[in-house]
Design a protein around this motif. Structure first.
Motif, mmCIF file in Angstrom:
data_model
loop_
_atom_site.group_PDB
_atom_site.id
_atom_site.type_symbol
_atom_site.label_atom_id
_atom_site.label_comp_id
_atom_site.label_asym_id
_atom_site.label_seq_id
_atom_site.Cartn_x
_atom_site.Cartn_y
_atom_site.Cartn_z
ATOM 1 N N LEU A 19 0.832 -1.201 0.000
ATOM 2 C CA LEU A 19 0.000 0.000 0.000
ATOM 3 C C LEU A 19 0.869 1.254 0.000
ATOM 4 O O LEU A 19 1.986 1.249 0.514
ATOM 5 C CB LEU A 19 -0.928 0.011 1.221
ATOM 6 C CG LEU A 19 -1.970 -1.106 1.304
ATOM 7 C CD1 LEU A 19 -2.835 -0.932 2.553
ATOM 8 C CD2 LEU A 19 -2.844 -1.149 0.052
ATOM 9 N N THR A 31 -1.644 6.178 2.281
ATOM 10 C CA THR A 31 -2.908 5.451 2.470
ATOM 11 C C THR A 31 -3.865 6.178 3.395
ATOM 12 O O THR A 31 -5.054 6.353 3.084
ATOM 13 C CB THR A 31 -2.620 4.031 3.000
ATOM 14 O OG1 THR A 31 -2.022 3.252 1.959
ATOM 15 C CG2 THR A 31 -3.892 3.338 3.455
ATOM 16 N N ALA A 34 -2.497 -1.513 7.529
ATOM 17 C CA ALA A 34 -2.311 -2.190 6.238
ATOM 18 C C ALA A 34 -2.930 -3.580 6.261
ATOM 19 O O ALA A 34 -2.429 -4.505 5.622
ATOM 20 C CB ALA A 34 -0.835 -2.246 5.863
ATOM 21 N N THR A 82 -6.500 -2.516 3.160
ATOM 22 C CA THR A 82 -6.241 -3.008 1.805
ATOM 23 C C THR A 82 -7.517 -3.029 0.983
ATOM 24 O O THR A 82 -7.519 -2.642 -0.200
ATOM 25 C CB THR A 82 -5.592 -4.400 1.855
ATOM 26 O OG1 THR A 82 -4.376 -4.328 2.613
ATOM 27 C CG2 THR A 82 -5.270 -4.906 0.470
ATOM 28 N N VAL A 85 -2.083 0.065 -5.495
ATOM 29 C CA VAL A 85 -1.909 -1.170 -4.719
ATOM 30 C C VAL A 85 -1.109 -2.172 -5.552
ATOM 31 O O VAL A 85 -1.467 -2.474 -6.693
ATOM 32 C CB VAL A 85 -3.269 -1.778 -4.332
ATOM 33 C CG1 VAL A 85 -3.064 -3.055 -3.504
ATOM 34 C CG2 VAL A 85 -4.110 -0.765 -3.551
ATOM 35 N N TRP A 135 2.153 -8.775 -1.386
ATOM 36 C CA TRP A 135 1.630 -8.460 -0.061
ATOM 37 C C TRP A 135 2.375 -9.230 1.025
ATOM 38 O O TRP A 135 2.597 -10.439 0.905
ATOM 39 C CB TRP A 135 0.147 -8.802 0.039
ATOM 40 C CG TRP A 135 -0.746 -8.084 -0.932
ATOM 41 C CD1 TRP A 135 -0.362 -7.256 -1.955
ATOM 42 C CD2 TRP A 135 -2.169 -8.158 -0.997
ATOM 43 N NE1 TRP A 135 -1.461 -6.800 -2.647
ATOM 44 C CE2 TRP A 135 -2.588 -7.341 -2.082
ATOM 45 C CE3 TRP A 135 -3.131 -8.821 -0.259
ATOM 46 C CZ2 TRP A 135 -3.925 -7.189 -2.431
ATOM 47 C CZ3 TRP A 135 -4.476 -8.672 -0.597
ATOM 48 C CH2 TRP A 135 -4.863 -7.861 -1.659
ATOM 49 N N PRO A 152 -3.686 -9.059 5.267
ATOM 50 C CA PRO A 152 -4.522 -8.475 4.213
ATOM 51 C C PRO A 152 -5.066 -9.491 3.211
ATOM 52 O O PRO A 152 -5.744 -9.107 2.249
ATOM 53 C CB PRO A 152 -3.546 -7.516 3.521
ATOM 54 C CG PRO A 152 -2.229 -8.220 3.619
ATOM 55 C CD PRO A 152 -2.253 -8.938 4.956
#
Length: 254
Positions: free
Chosen positions: A37, A41, A160, A165, A176, A182, A218
């Motif tokens: 991210l 954010t 996050a 997310t 993203v 991730w 996430p």
């Protein structure tokens, strides 16, 4: 299209004959959010929530104005994470004092701070500002506790995570990274039980707690979850904005 309730977009032609009842100040942060991210954010989330909700209130005839987002927050626990930007609470107070001085002088007596970052703690600042500006009504809100997150998301977390997310997949999917990038968001807890139970507090040293800067898995995030959560937050915010616009500051209690 110019949104007349967003200060950064509107103009003197509109404002010279306008008078607002409520100013809203989104306040975020600039910090790492797991691997995937963007650093902004918190700012993207806060600004989208506030402007969308203010638009709903404006359509109902409420005189709201959204001030430009403050993009830096308190990140004292992340001092060794590259380019995590920090404003000390004392600096936040100084900024707020100057901004509230403008609002007070110009007759806008209600200010709502919309907090988009868990490291910001506005309660002591609002207490101090209340003594400085007795004619102002200053309050704040923080969006994650507004709704029962378990009704929207599978995994718990606070940075996050699945919630953030999902929101960014809905609001700014272009920022993203692909899912294979991730991190897991796994985090260590204090060895001292009282801090984990919540009745005692100490600041976490972020780089010792998380290997990817995230706290919360996430994996199950989707744009659809983010859209549903976002819309429900905005509905509640619209109700708050309208209530504040209508509130008589001499008759706040019953």
């Amino acid at each position: 299209m110019i949104r007349p309730y967003v200060l950064a977009e509107t103009n003197w032609e509109h404002l010279k004959n306008e008078q607002f009842d409520l100013a809203i100040l989104p306040w975020g942060a600039t910090e790492a959010h797991n691997f995937h991210l963007p650093y902004g954010t918190d700012n993207y989330q806060a600004e989208h929530m506030v402007t969308s909700s203010a638009g709903m209130s404006w359509e109902k005839g409420k005189k709201v104005i959204v001030l430009p987002t403050i993009p830096y927050g308190v990140n004292t626990g992340q001092k060794d994470i590259y380019l995590d930007m920090n404003l000390n609470p004392s600096t936040q107070l100084a900024i707020l004092k100057d901004l509230v001085t403008v609002l007070d002088r110009q007759g806008i007596k209600k200010l709502l701070l919309f907090n988009g970052h868990g490291g910001n703690n506005f309660k002591p600042l609002v207490r101090e500002l209340g003594l400085m500006f007795p004619n102002m009504f200053i309050s704040f809100c923080f969006f994650p506790p507004m709704l029962d997150k378990t009704e929207y998301f599978k995994e718990k977390g606070d940075h996050a995570d699945e919630m953030e997310t999902s929101l960014m997949l809905y609001l700014r999917p272009d920022l993203v990274l692909p899912k294979e990038k991730w991190g897991s968001g796994s985090a260590k807890k204090f060895k001292i039980k009282a801090y984990n139970e919540g009745w005692a507090w100490a600041e976490r040293e972020w780089s010792k707690v998380s290997s990817d800067t995230g706290i919360g898995n996430p994996e199950y995030a989707t744009s659809e979850k983010g859209e549903r959560f976002f819309n429900d937050v905005c509905t509640k915010l619209d109700e708050l904005f309208c209530s504040l616009c209508d509130a008589d500051l001499e008759e706040l209690y019953h």
